[in-house]
Design a protein around this motif. Structure first.
Motif, PDB file in Angstrom:
ATOM      1  N   ALA A 130       0.526 -13.270   2.478  1.00 27.66           N
ATOM      2  CA  ALA A 130       1.671 -12.676   3.175  1.00 27.66           C
ATOM      3  C   ALA A 130       1.219 -11.993   4.466  1.00 27.66           C
ATOM      4  N   ILE A 131       0.107 -11.287   4.423  1.00 27.80           N
ATOM      5  CA  ILE A 131      -0.414 -10.616   5.615  1.00 27.80           C
ATOM      6  C   ILE A 131      -0.750 -11.636   6.698  1.00 27.80           C
ATOM      7  N   THR A 132      -1.359 -12.738   6.298  1.00 25.33           N
ATOM      8  CA  THR A 132      -1.710 -13.796   7.247  1.00 25.33           C
ATOM      9  C   THR A 132      -0.458 -14.440   7.830  1.00 25.33           C
ATOM     10  N   GLU A 133       0.507 -14.778   6.975  1.00 30.74           N
ATOM     11  CA  GLU A 133       1.732 -15.422   7.437  1.00 30.74           C
ATOM     12  C   GLU A 133       2.546 -14.527   8.365  1.00 30.74           C
ATOM     13  N   VAL A 159       5.175  -6.513   3.393  1.00 30.94           N
ATOM     14  CA  VAL A 159       4.525  -7.427   2.438  1.00 30.94           C
ATOM     15  C   VAL A 159       5.412  -7.607   1.205  1.00 30.94           C
ATOM     16  N   LYS A 160       6.030  -6.532   0.753  1.00 29.78           N
ATOM     17  CA  LYS A 160       6.906  -6.606  -0.425  1.00 29.78           C
ATOM     18  C   LYS A 160       8.054  -7.571  -0.181  1.00 29.78           C
ATOM     19  N   ALA A 161       8.640  -7.523   1.012  1.00 27.80           N
ATOM     20  CA  ALA A 161       9.741  -8.431   1.336  1.00 27.80           C
ATOM     21  C   ALA A 161       9.266  -9.888   1.393  1.00 27.80           C
ATOM     22  N   ALA A 162       8.063 -10.099   1.874  1.00 25.60           N
ATOM     23  CA  ALA A 162       7.533 -11.463   1.998  1.00 25.60           C
ATOM     24  C   ALA A 162       7.108 -12.033   0.646  1.00 25.60           C
ATOM     25  N   VAL A 163       6.618 -11.186  -0.254  1.00 26.25           N
ATOM     26  CA  VAL A 163       6.097 -11.657  -1.536  1.00 26.25           C
ATOM     27  C   VAL A 163       7.206 -11.917  -2.524  1.00 26.25           C
ATOM     28  N   LYS A 164       8.223 -11.089  -2.565  1.00 23.46           N
ATOM     29  CA  LYS A 164       9.261 -11.209  -3.593  1.00 23.46           C
ATOM     30  C   LYS A 164      10.496 -11.881  -3.124  1.00 23.46           C
TER      31      LYS A 164
END
Length: 59
Positions: free
Chosen positions: A28-31, A54-59
């Motif tokens: 997620a950090i990379t994207e 990161v939370k928004a990107a992961v879930k």
């Protein structure tokens, strides 16, 4: 300098806070193209405001 480092988190610490795997957080950090706030050796350190992104990107 020590005061700054207490506010910074590694990808592993962010993963623990979100209860997800380190790999998902790193991906997620990379994207998202998030740059580290600081570096200590080979560790990238991020500020606490990164957790929400990161939370928004992961879930």
């Amino acid at each position: 300098m020590k005061a700054e480092q207490t506010d910074l988190l590694t990808a592993g610490n962010i993963a623990k806070a979100l209860s997800v795997s380190d790999a998902k957080v790193k991906k997620a950090i990379t994207e998202l193209g998030i740059k580290p706030t600081a570096k200590k050796g080979i560790c990238n350190l991020y500020s606490k405001d990164v957790i929400a992104k990161v939370k928004a990107a992961v879930k």
